[in-house]
Motif scaffolding. Sequence first.
Motif, PDB file in Angstrom:
ATOM      1  N   ARG A 147     -10.116  14.010  28.316  1.00  0.00           N
ATOM      2  CA  ARG A 147     -10.611  14.157  29.685  1.00  0.00           C
ATOM      3  C   ARG A 147     -11.606  13.051  30.041  1.00  0.00           C
ATOM      4  O   ARG A 147     -11.617  12.552  31.167  1.00  0.00           O
ATOM      5  CB  ARG A 147     -11.287  15.514  29.862  1.00  0.00           C
ATOM      6  CG  ARG A 147     -10.361  16.707  30.010  1.00  0.00           C
ATOM      7  CD  ARG A 147     -11.194  17.951  30.214  1.00  0.00           C
ATOM      8  NE  ARG A 147     -10.443  19.182  30.261  1.00  0.00           N
ATOM      9  CZ  ARG A 147      -9.929  19.707  31.363  1.00  0.00           C
ATOM     10  NH1 ARG A 147     -10.074  19.094  32.519  1.00  0.00           N
ATOM     11  NH2 ARG A 147      -9.273  20.860  31.329  1.00  0.00           N
ATOM     12  N   THR A 152      -8.266  13.910  33.120  1.00  0.00           N
ATOM     13  CA  THR A 152      -7.429  15.101  33.210  1.00  0.00           C
ATOM     14  C   THR A 152      -6.791  15.351  31.862  1.00  0.00           C
ATOM     15  O   THR A 152      -6.939  14.545  30.931  1.00  0.00           O
ATOM     16  CB  THR A 152      -6.337  14.927  34.282  1.00  0.00           C
ATOM     17  OG1 THR A 152      -5.626  16.154  34.442  1.00  0.00           O
ATOM     18  CG2 THR A 152      -5.363  13.818  33.900  1.00  0.00           C
ATOM     19  N   LEU A 153      -6.085  16.460  31.721  1.00  0.00           N
ATOM     20  CA  LEU A 153      -5.382  16.766  30.483  1.00  0.00           C
ATOM     21  C   LEU A 153      -4.099  15.941  30.371  1.00  0.00           C
ATOM     22  O   LEU A 153      -3.620  15.386  31.376  1.00  0.00           O
ATOM     23  CB  LEU A 153      -5.044  18.253  30.439  1.00  0.00           C
ATOM     24  CG  LEU A 153      -6.230  19.219  30.344  1.00  0.00           C
ATOM     25  CD1 LEU A 153      -5.739  20.663  30.444  1.00  0.00           C
ATOM     26  CD2 LEU A 153      -6.998  19.020  29.058  1.00  0.00           C
ATOM     27  N   ASP A 159      -4.186  23.613  32.552  1.00  0.00           N
ATOM     28  CA  ASP A 159      -5.627  23.779  32.421  1.00  0.00           C
ATOM     29  C   ASP A 159      -5.936  25.274  32.417  1.00  0.00           C
ATOM     30  O   ASP A 159      -5.928  25.925  33.458  1.00  0.00           O
ATOM     31  CB  ASP A 159      -6.354  23.085  33.573  1.00  0.00           C
ATOM     32  CG  ASP A 159      -7.862  23.054  33.367  1.00  0.00           C
ATOM     33  OD1 ASP A 159      -8.340  23.754  32.455  1.00  0.00           O
ATOM     34  OD2 ASP A 159      -8.555  22.331  34.105  1.00  0.00           O
TER      35      ASP A 159
END
Length: 359
Positions: A147, A152-153, A159
Motif C-alpha cells: 500500500r 492500493t492492494l 479490501d
Amino acid sequence: MICPHCERNLLRKERTGNRCTHCNRSYALDPKTNPLRLNDLRVRRITAALSDEGRIGIVPEQLWYALSRKRLRDSEFGQGCLGGAFVVAGFVTVVAFVAETPVLLIASAALLLAGLVIVVARAMGAGRGIPPVAREAFPTQVLGAWREVYGTLPPGVLDTSEPAGGTSEPAGGTAAVTGAADTTGVLVCPDRAVVAFLVADGLPARHGLAVVRSAEEARAVPSNGPVLVLHDSDADGELLVRRLRDALPGRTVIDAGPPLRTVRALPQAVPYRDPRRKPGPAEMRLLTEPGTYTPEELKWLGQGWRFPLVGLPPARLLTVVDRIAGQVTRGVDADRRRAADLGFLTWPETAGPDPVGGR
C-alpha cells in the motif's frame, strides 16, 4: 531480483532502500528483506492466478496462504544454524586439541551440544509447518508495504479492512447474520475471511442462505432449512459439524468442508500449524470417541495441524460451494427449483485445478 518497473536485473547494491537505481522507482518487496522472500512480480503473478486474471475477487488471507506455501513446504528450521554450529565446532575442536586450550575445548563442546539440540528438535518436528508470517500479521507486514508504494492492494485483492455486506460484528461480539431475510437455509462458516469472499461473490444471496459463524447463531436464524457447514480441515472444523448436529436436532446438517482424509492424501495440500490453536484434552477425547479417525490422524489433529479453507483455489471453492448450495436449496424453494431446472441458477462446470491446487 527483477525490477517490477523497468525489468532490469538488480544486484543487491543496485536496490538499496527498495528503490531501483536504474529507473529510480520504488518497489514494495525485496526477497532479501522480507520473511516470505517475496518480490513484487511474484505477488502480481500469484494474485493473477488466484483471481482467475481478475475475474473474481480474493481476500488477503487467500493470498497469504498462496504466498506462504513454498516456505511451509520447504521448512528450513535449523538448517543454517545446524550447519554453522557443526562447522565452527569442528574448527574450534581442532584448534583446541592443537593448542591444548581448555577454554576452547569447553567452547567446542558447547557448540556441539547446540548442534545436537537442533538435530533433536528437527527430528521431533519443531518449527515445521509454522508460517514465517502469521496470517494476522500478513496485512501489515506484506500488504502494508504494498500500500505504501502503490497506494492500493494488488489487483484483484478485496479490501476487507472495513466490514462489508453484513459481516461486521456489533459491540456484543456476535457476528451479524448475512442474508437472514427470506432465507431457505443457513451457511455456517467460522472463518471471517471466507465469509467475506463468498459474500463479495454474491453466493449466499444467490441461494438465499443466511451466513453465520457458530452453532448459536445458526440456532437464532428463523429458518428450518438445511444447514451447510464450511470449515477448515482441523480439530475445530471436525468438531463443528458434531456440535451443530447436537445444537440443531431435527435439522439437516450437511458437512461441506474438505474431507480430512482426502486432503491429507493430496500431495499438493500443504498444511500448517498454529501452536496457539492446538486442541485440548477434552477436544481430543471428543475426536477419539467415535472411532472414525486413525491413530495417525488423531496425532496430526492433536499437534495442531490444519488445512485452511483459504488454501483452496478460490475459483474451485466458489464452484464447489455453489454446486452444493444449489443442490441443497433446490429441494427447499419451489421457485429456485424451477429456475434451476431452466438453467438460470446453474454455473457451467469447467475443468479447474485440484481442490487444494498447487503453485
